[in-house]
Write a protein that holds these residues in place. Structure first.
Motif, short mmCIF file in Angstrom:
data_model
loop_
_atom_site.label_atom_id
_atom_site.label_comp_id
_atom_site.label_asym_id
_atom_site.label_seq_id
_atom_site.Cartn_x
_atom_site.Cartn_y
_atom_site.Cartn_z
N ALA A 256 0.73 -1.22 0.12
CA ALA A 256 0.03 0.15 0.01
C ALA A 256 0.93 1.37 0.19
N TRP A 257 1.94 1.29 0.81
CA TRP A 257 2.67 2.47 0.89
C TRP A 257 3.42 2.59 -0.37
N ALA A 258 3.85 1.37 -1.09
CA ALA A 258 4.78 1.41 -2.43
C ALA A 258 3.76 2.18 -3.36
N ALA A 259 2.40 1.71 -3.30
CA ALA A 259 1.47 2.10 -4.43
C ALA A 259 1.21 3.67 -4.17
N MET A 260 1.07 3.97 -2.99
CA MET A 260 1.11 5.53 -2.61
C MET A 260 2.33 6.39 -3.11
N ALA A 261 3.34 5.77 -2.80
CA ALA A 261 4.68 6.39 -3.33
C ALA A 261 4.76 6.45 -4.96
N ALA A 262 4.41 5.35 -5.80
CA ALA A 262 4.39 5.45 -6.99
C ALA A 262 3.64 6.33 -7.51
N VAL A 263 2.54 7.04 -7.31
CA VAL A 263 1.69 7.84 -7.84
C VAL A 263 2.36 9.09 -7.94
N PRO A 264 2.88 9.79 -6.81
CA PRO A 264 3.72 11.22 -7.37
C PRO A 264 4.88 10.85 -8.05
N THR A 265 5.52 9.74 -7.86
CA THR A 265 6.60 9.54 -8.47
C THR A 265 6.39 9.31 -10.12
N MET A 266 5.30 8.75 -10.37
CA MET A 266 5.24 8.67 -11.88
C MET A 266 4.69 9.95 -12.60
N ILE A 267 4.02 10.69 -11.69
CA ILE A 267 3.64 12.28 -12.28
C ILE A 267 4.87 13.16 -12.46
N ALA A 268 5.70 13.19 -11.29
CA ALA A 268 6.72 13.89 -11.24
C ALA A 268 7.74 13.59 -12.33
N GLY A 269 7.68 12.19 -12.70
CA GLY A 269 8.47 11.52 -13.76
C GLY A 269 8.31 11.87 -15.17
N ILE A 270 6.81 12.07 -15.43
CA ILE A 270 6.27 12.69 -16.72
C ILE A 270 6.79 14.00 -16.77
N GLY A 292 -1.51 19.67 -6.45
CA GLY A 292 -3.12 19.10 -5.77
C GLY A 292 -3.54 17.93 -6.47
N LEU A 293 -3.02 17.41 -7.69
CA LEU A 293 -3.56 16.41 -8.15
C LEU A 293 -2.90 15.21 -7.25
N MET A 294 -1.54 15.46 -6.84
CA MET A 294 -0.68 14.50 -6.27
C MET A 294 -1.59 14.15 -4.82
N VAL A 295 -1.90 15.41 -4.01
CA VAL A 295 -2.33 15.19 -2.88
C VAL A 295 -3.83 14.36 -2.98
N ALA A 296 -4.43 14.91 -3.90
CA ALA A 296 -5.86 14.33 -3.79
C ALA A 296 -5.82 12.72 -4.17
N LEU A 297 -4.90 12.40 -5.13
CA LEU A 297 -4.68 11.08 -5.50
C LEU A 297 -4.44 10.27 -4.10
N GLU A 298 -3.21 10.89 -3.43
CA GLU A 298 -2.87 10.07 -2.38
C GLU A 298 -3.58 10.24 -1.10
N VAL A 299 -4.72 11.17 -0.93
CA VAL A 299 -5.75 11.00 0.04
C VAL A 299 -6.53 9.95 -0.42
N ALA A 300 -6.84 9.86 -1.64
CA ALA A 300 -8.16 8.81 -2.30
C ALA A 300 -7.26 7.35 -2.04
N LEU A 301 -5.99 7.10 -2.19
CA LEU A 301 -5.49 5.93 -1.98
C LEU A 301 -5.38 5.63 -0.37
N TYR A 302 -4.93 6.47 0.35
CA TYR A 302 -4.90 6.25 1.69
C TYR A 302 -6.30 5.61 2.20
N ARG A 303 -7.24 6.37 1.94
CA ARG A 303 -8.73 6.30 2.54
C ARG A 303 -9.19 4.83 1.82
N THR A 304 -8.85 4.49 0.60
CA THR A 304 -9.03 2.96 0.07
C THR A 304 -8.53 2.06 0.92
N PHE A 305 -7.09 2.17 1.09
CA PHE A 305 -6.27 1.21 1.54
C PHE A 305 -6.66 0.91 3.12
N LYS A 306 -7.18 2.14 3.81
CA LYS A 306 -7.36 2.15 5.31
C LYS A 306 -8.79 1.30 5.36
#
Length: 311
Positions: A256-270, A292-306
Motif C-alpha cells: 500500500a505504501w509503495a502504491a502511494m509512493a508510486a503515484v507522485p513518482t509517476m507524475i513527477a517523472g512525466i 493538488g492532483l498528487m495530494v488528492a490521489l494520495e488521500v484517495a489511495l490512503y482512504r481506500t487502503f485504510k
C-alpha cells in the motif's frame, strides 16, 4: 537366594542400594547374588529404556524417574535398575530423582507391606516413580497453559523467541514420554494384564493387584502426555499460522505504501521529461495543479487502503 552368601531368615530379605557403582565395586555384588552378566552390563552402563527381563535367579527391572526443574521449566530423567530375587533386592541408581529414600521411609511405616518381601519393595519403588510422573504432568500442564496464553496474546506471539520456547517445550514432552510410555509393558507383565499376561517369576499372584493399581496410574500419565504432545503441536501450528498472517499483513502494508509512493513518482517523472512541446508546461497554474492532483490521489489511495484494512 544368594549363592555365595548366608541365607537370611525365612521372613527376611536383603536390600542393597548402590549409586552409579563402578565395575570393580559391583563385582562382589554380582558374585554374591549370582546376577546375570547381561543385566549387570546394563546396570553399569545405564541409558536403558524401561523394561523387565527374566533370568534364572532374578528379575531385572529398569525404571526412569523424572525430575521437573521449575527454575528452567525443564524435565530430566534418571534411572533405577532393580535386581529382584527370592530373598534379595539390589537397586542401582543413576542420576537424580530416584525416590528410594521416600520408599524406605514409607515401608518402615507399613510393616505389613514390608513383610511381603522384595516384591513389596519393587511395588513401592514403581508406585513412587509413577506418582511423581503425575506431579510432573501437572506441572507441564501449567507451563503449557502459560505458553498458550503467551502465543495467543496480542503481542506475545510476535516474539521471535516464541517458536524456540514451543520447540523446547516439545522436547521436554519427548523426554517425559521416553520415561513413561515404554514402562507400560513391564508394568502390564507384573500386573498380569494385557497381551503379555504371563506369570512372572519371583512376583506372587497376591501382588498383582498392587501392580495393576500402579499400571492404572501410568495409563493416566500416558494419556496426559499424549494430550500435552498434541496440544503443543497444535500451538506450534497456530503460532506459525499467526506468523504467516502477520507477514501477509506486513506485505499488504508495504504494498500500500509503495502504491502511494508510486503515484507522485509517476507524475513527477512525466513532467520531469525534457521535451519542448508538453501540455500545460508553460501554464501559470501547472505546478499548483500537479501538486493538488498528487495530494488528492494520495488521500484517495490512503482512504481506500485504510477502508480495506491494508493500513
Amino acid at each position: 537366594m544368594p549363592p555365595g552368601g548366608p541365607r537370611p531368615p525365612a521372613d527376611a530379605f536383603v536390600w542393597m542400594g548402590l549409586h552409579e557403582p563402578t565395575e570393580e565395586e559391583f563385582a562382589h555384588v554380582r558374585e554374591e547374588f549370582g546376577l546375570h552378566p547381561l543385566a549387570v552390563e546394563d546396570a553399569l552402563k545405564a541409558h536403558q529404556r524401561p523394561k523387565l527381563e527374566v533370568y534364572d535367579d532374578s528379575l531385572f527391572v529398569v525404571l526412569k524417574p523424572v525430575v521437573y526443574e521449575p527454575e528452567g521449566d525443564t524435565v530430566s530423567s534418571g534411572e533405577v535398575m532393580v535386581f529382584l530375587g527370592d530373598s534379595f533386592l539390589v537397586t542401582v541408581r543413576h542420576g537424580e530423582g530416584a525416590p528410594l529414600g521416600e520408599v524406605r521411609r514409607r515401608l518402615e511405616t507399613e510393616p505389613a507391606l514390608l513383610r511381603k518381601g522384595p516384591t513389596a519393595v519393587l511395588y513401592a519403588i514403581a508406585d513412587a516413580v509413577v506418582d511423581h510422573y503425575l506431579e510432573v504432568a501437572t506441572e507441564l500442564q501449567t507451563d503449557l497453559e502459560e505458553l498458550e496464553a503467551e502465543v495467543f496474546s496480542p503481542e506475545g506471539g510476535r516474539s521471535r523467541h516464541t517458536a524456540m520456547r514451543i520447540y523446547t517445550f516439545k522436547r521436554q514432552i519427548l523426554e517425559f514420554r521416553r520415561a513413561t510410555v515404554p514402562l507400560s509393558v513391564p508394568l502390564g507383565r507384573l500386573a498380569g494384564t494385557g497381551p503379555f499376561a504371563v506369570a512372572v517369576p519371583f512376583v506372587k499372584e497376591s501382588a498383582q493387584p498392587f501392580f495393576r493399581d500402579v499400571n492404572d496410574h501410568l495409563l493416566r500419565v500416558n494419556e496426559s502426555v499424549e494430550g500435552l504432545d498434541r496440544l503443543v503441536s497444535d500451538i506450534l501450528s497456530a503460532h506459525l499460522a499467526q506468523m504467516s498472517v502477520r507477514q501477509n499483513d506486513d506485505m499488504r502494508k508495504i504494498s500500500a505504501w509503495a502504491a502511494m509512493a508510486a503515484v507522485p513518482t509517476m507524475i513527477a517523472g512525466i513532467y520531469g521529461m525534457n521535451f519542448d512541446h508538453m501540455p500545460e508546461l508553460h501554464w501559470v497554474w501547472s505546478y499548483p495543479a500537479v501538486i493538488g492532483l498528487m495530494v488528492a490521489l494520495e488521500v484517495a489511495l490512503y482512504r481506500t487502503f485504510k477502508r480495506r484494512g491494508w493500513l
